[in-house]
Design a protein around this motif. Structure first.
Motif, mmCIF file in Angstrom:
data_model
loop_
_atom_site.group_PDB
_atom_site.id
_atom_site.type_symbol
_atom_site.label_atom_id
_atom_site.label_comp_id
_atom_site.label_asym_id
_atom_site.label_seq_id
_atom_site.Cartn_x
_atom_site.Cartn_y
_atom_site.Cartn_z
ATOM 1 N N ASN A 242 0.821 -1.223 0.000
ATOM 2 C CA ASN A 242 0.000 0.000 0.000
ATOM 3 C C ASN A 242 0.850 1.265 0.000
ATOM 4 O O ASN A 242 0.543 2.247 0.679
ATOM 5 N N GLY A 243 1.930 1.219 -0.744
ATOM 6 C CA GLY A 243 2.750 2.409 -0.895
ATOM 7 C C GLY A 243 3.789 2.609 0.185
ATOM 8 O O GLY A 243 4.590 3.547 0.099
ATOM 9 N N PHE A 244 3.802 1.763 1.235
ATOM 10 C CA PHE A 244 4.768 1.897 2.323
ATOM 11 C C PHE A 244 5.806 0.776 2.214
ATOM 12 O O PHE A 244 5.455 -0.398 2.081
ATOM 13 N N SER A 245 7.071 1.153 2.295
ATOM 14 C CA SER A 245 8.155 0.186 2.215
ATOM 15 C C SER A 245 8.581 -0.221 3.624
ATOM 16 O O SER A 245 8.796 0.632 4.493
ATOM 17 N N SER A 246 8.707 -1.530 3.857
ATOM 18 C CA SER A 246 9.063 -2.052 5.177
ATOM 19 C C SER A 246 10.138 -3.111 5.039
ATOM 20 O O SER A 246 10.162 -3.880 4.065
ATOM 21 N N SER A 247 11.040 -3.160 6.022
ATOM 22 C CA SER A 247 12.109 -4.152 6.034
ATOM 23 C C SER A 247 11.641 -5.429 6.722
ATOM 24 O O SER A 247 10.989 -5.386 7.770
ATOM 25 N N ILE A 248 12.008 -6.574 6.143
ATOM 26 C CA ILE A 248 11.697 -7.869 6.761
ATOM 27 C C ILE A 248 12.670 -8.096 7.910
ATOM 28 O O ILE A 248 13.885 -8.123 7.720
ATOM 29 N N VAL A 249 12.135 -8.262 9.131
ATOM 30 C CA VAL A 249 12.989 -8.467 10.306
ATOM 31 C C VAL A 249 12.880 -9.884 10.867
ATOM 32 O O VAL A 249 13.667 -10.265 11.725
ATOM 33 N N GLY A 250 11.890 -10.657 10.415
ATOM 34 C CA GLY A 250 11.743 -12.004 10.956
ATOM 35 C C GLY A 250 10.807 -12.861 10.127
ATOM 36 O O GLY A 250 9.978 -12.345 9.358
ATOM 37 N N VAL A 251 10.944 -14.176 10.272
ATOM 38 C CA VAL A 251 10.079 -15.163 9.622
ATOM 39 C C VAL A 251 9.409 -15.970 10.722
ATOM 40 O O VAL A 251 10.090 -16.528 11.594
#
Length: 819
Positions: A242-251
């Motif tokens: 939705n237009g916001f970039s987020s870093s993957i920190v966990g699975v």
């Protein structure tokens, strides 16, 4: 009662061995004394000569063990010989046990998988679902406002932590094409409450849970494998949602399927965000973890005190609220297990193997019929199910086998010989016929219930819903609740989408609806007329639906009077509404409805006043099984950021699916289309639970009828075998074969008739249980009950006929010569 001594066989054997050893040692001692040794030396040499006491005992035990094994093998051979000599009786027993074990094991598997098995979290019994209620409103908002959730977490003394979440279907656009993902927005302490840690990476940090902090995201194991091929280097990569970039920190672990098994992403929502400070905007489903040793009653009392304090501090928003706390996934294990064991305890070993095969097949049927049930994928046979069946079988063998064994051993030899003599032509055991009658009664009861549900579905298929569900395609377009901050822009965006869809070749009209028509839903609110109502003592309560103006043309709901509503320029201040005929007849009588204004009671500020523009026909909006009630249609395309889209097609609906996807990608390249299906499919799914009930009840009814049929056949066959001399003597004295057939046939039908009478009484007594599931048929429907009785008597006649004919085929002279 000599058989009772066998229970102490091992103790008696040890005593016997000790006595024999003492005897042999004493004999050797006396011989040594006679040879001139002292008594002490004589005994010492006797013990040495005889050997180790325990070693000798073990050797003697081995001899006894061999005899026990040989005896057991002989008993097995005898048992198989009996089965070969009495195949009909043996098949009767095996089928009865297989049906009983199969049916009960399948249901036990379902209950175990969904209810009994602990949640896959540490100390799952500490997890509680928390809700708020306003008893003064008809449609209470049970979700929690962010600030209220934080207040509960801060002020309570019985929970380790309280957290909340809500889910959205959004688009992830970092790949070549938008991908629909289910995203969970969670408050701080989310993983702490569930007691789960990421399988790879870490939890959110304090900075990521505060407003203005870095955007971080957790991904599911399924998404990790699908998108990144299970690459550990996925940590740190960016996703754009939705237009916001987020870093993957966990699975997350593969076993973590909550709060929703379809969730792909988890994002932290800062509780200190400006938009989260309203006490009226309720977002979260709340979950709490109790402190060790705290009871449910203590938690309820403590949180009620907390909410009372908040009511004093914030009287406008919190004064009328009460707290509800329930264990996650329902009732106590003890109550369910007790009920289950009471119903299925009397099973047996002989049919366990075939029964487990039946159970495995039935479990697959359950998973197919109830795909939307929580934890449905966990239904299946495992070692506990097998152990359950075996233990129940052994217990049933003991319980059901000891009684006839005791009765048999109580008879003396003379009475046994008398019953087997040529002059004793008959023996009767009313207990067997009583059990057959009970089977028939239960079969009638279950068949009556299944018949009523089937009749209900038949009647439901005949109703006119008041709208045309054919050729209607439904779907969602990904959106975010963040868009509600600009409601005017949200409305304009949805209107543009509706216009674009309506212009597609092959599409007649397009519209939106907050909930699907005909799918059971319930959103009643209290209203009043701004101009004043005729009866001030009478409350106006109506179902509310939020639809775009083209909804009525799309669903072909006729306009009876007035004009079609229009989209208001400012839907936050005023809105056009349509009412159905039931609303007009119930609350307006002969007065004019058009032009009158409706207002929500009490005024919440979330729903603006509405002006009635027209009256439409009644439609079964709340479910096909419910008569249309007073309904108000609030004409706004934006019931929320993600309404249901409905288009009426000129061809088969799913033929337009790809065209719709391409059009949405053209006008909204960052959004995805999902849950695309014909409306008729949704209507079918809406009654999947009732269909499952019907199938289950029909399954048990068929099982019960089969058991009754097998039991009747087996009992009558046994009766024929026992009474062969009597039948042979009667035939020798001139009785006709038809008379013999009639006698045994009427015996089976007589027991079945009495069972039908008892079953009819039971069916009538328990009819109220089904009343809430029925439509268009009375719980005491005479036609259904008569049909069931005729069916059962017909099956009983077929089951009784074969043994009756076999009885009439006896050769008199051969039977009378038998010893």
């Amino acid at each position: 009662m000599e058989w009772w001594k066998s229970l102490f066989r091992k103790r008696a054997l040890d005593a016997q061995l000790d006595s024999e050893l003492r005897f042999h040692i004493e004999e050797l001692t006396e011989a040594n004394i006679a040879a001139g040794l002292t008594p002490e030396e004589a005994r010492r040499r006797a013990v040495l000569e005889f050997g180790g006491r325990e070693q000798i005992k073990e050797e003697l035990r081995d001899v006894h063990r061999v005899s026990i094994v040989e005896g057991s093998l002989a008993n097995l051979k005898s048992a198989f010989r009996f089965i070969r000599k009495s195949p009909s009786f043996s098949i009767t027993v095996i089928l009865t046990l297989a049906l009983g074990i199969g049916a009960n094991s399948a249901v036990f598997s379902a209950i175990d998988g969904i209810l009994l098995r602990p949640l896959p979290f540490p100390n799952g019994d500490q997890l509680m679902e928390l809700r708020q209620y306003n008893p003064k409103t008809r449609s209470p908002r049970t979700r929690l406002a962010p600030v209220r959730l934080e207040d509960w977490n801060r002020m309570n003394s019985t929970f380790q932590a309280i957290t909340g979440y809500y889910t959205e279907d959004n688009s992830e656009t970092s790949g070549p094409l938008p991908e629909k993902v289910t995203q969970a927005f969670v408050t701080p302490r989310f993983l702490q409450v569930w007691g789960i840690s990421p399988a790879l990476g870490r939890d959110f940090t304090r900075e990521e849970e505060h407003f203005g902090g870095p955007n971080a995201i957790l991904i599911s194991d399924r998404f990790w494998r699908r998108r990144f091929g299970a690459d550990p280097n996925a940590l740190g990569k960016k996703l754009r949602v939705n237009g916001f970039s987020s870093s993957i920190v966990g699975v997350m672990p593969a076993s973590f399927l909550f709060p929703d098994r379809d969730v792909d992403l988890w994002s932290a929502v800062p509780p200190d965000a400006p938009i989260a400070q309203s006490r009226e905007w309720t977002w979260y489903l709340a979950i709490g973890r109790l402190k060790p040793g705290v009871t449910l009653e203590q938690a309820r009392a403590n949180l009620a005190t907390v909410q009372k304090q908040l009511g004093i501090a914030f009287p406008k928003t919190d004064a009328d609220l009460i707290v509800a706390i329930e264990p996650l996934l329902g009732g106590s294990r003890t109550a369910i297990v007790s009920q289950l064991l009471t119903e299925v305890f009397v099973l047996a070993l002989a049919g366990a193997g075939l029964g487990l095969v039946v159970a495995n097949a039935a479990s697959k049927v359950f998973r197919t019929l109830a795909a939307d049930l929580p934890r449905i994928e966990e239904i299946g046979l495992n070692w506990r199910i097998v152990l359950y069946s075996l233990v129940c079988s052994v217990l049933a063998t003991l319980i059901c086998g000891l009684f006839p064994a005791i009765c048999g051993t109580r008879r003396n030899v003379s009475s046994s010989l008398t019953q087997s003599s040529r002059t004793q032509v008959t023996t009767r055991n009313p207990l067997q016929w009583l059990l057959v009658g009970v089977q028939v009664a239960l079969a009638v009861t279950l068949l009556a219930g299944a018949g009523l549900l089937l009749r209900s579905f038949q009647e439901l298929g005949r109703v006119s819903p008041g709208f045309d569900a054919s050729h209607v395609l439904t779907f969602h377009i990904s959106a975010s609740y963040a868009e509600t901050a600009d409601w005017k822009g949200l409305t304009q965006r949805i209107d543009r989408t509706i216009d674009s869809l309506g212009s597609l070749p092959g599409v007649e009209t397009a519209a939106t609806d907050g909930t699907l028509p005909g799918v059971p839903s319930h959103f009643q609110i209290e209203l009043n007329f701004s101009e004043g109502q005729q009866d001030t003592e009478r409350k106006i309560v109506a179902e509310s639906r939020f639809v775009s103006p083209a909804y009525f043309a799309t669903m072909r709901i006729p306009i009876l009077s007035g004009e079609l509503c229009r989209e208001s320029p400012d839907s936050l201040k005023s809105i056009n509404v349509m009412v159905n005929r039931s609303f007009a007849n119930t609350y307006l009588g002969e007065s004019t409805a058009l032009g009158r204004h409706l207002q929500e009671v009490p005024i919440s500020g979330l729903l603006p006043p509405g002006e009635i523009r027209g009256i439409v026909g009644d439609a079964r909006e709340e479910g096909l099984h419910r008569e249309p009630g007073p309904t108000v249609y609030w004409c706004t395309s934006a019931s929320g950021p993600d309404p249901f889209y409905l288009i009426r097609t000129r061809t088969e609906p799913m033929a337009m699916a790809e065209t719709v996807r391409q059009k949405i990608h053209e006008i909204e390249p960052a959004r995805s289309v999902f849950n695309i299906a014909p409306l008729t499919d949704h209507l079918d799914e809406a009654f999947a639970e009732n269909r499952l009930r019907t199938v289950l009840l029909a399954f048990f009814a068929a099982t019960a009828v089969s058991l009754a049929c097998v039991g009747l056949y087996g009992t009558l066959s046994y009766s024929v075998n026992v009474r062969r001399r009597e039948v042979g003597l009667r035939l020798a004295l001139g009785a006709l074969q038809g008379q013999i057939v009639k006698q045994f046939l009427f015996q089976g039908l007589g027991v079945s008739f009495l069972g039908c009478v008892a079953g009819s009484v039971l069916a009538a007594a328990f009819a109220r249980v089904l009343s809430g599931m029925l439509y268009g048929v009375s719980p005491t429907d005479v036609t259904t009950l008569l049909g069931v009785v005729v069916l059962v008597l017909g099956v009983a006649a077929v089951a009784s006929l074969a043994p009756a004919i076999r009885a009439a085929s006896v050769e008199p002279m051969q039977v009378l010569r038998e010893e």
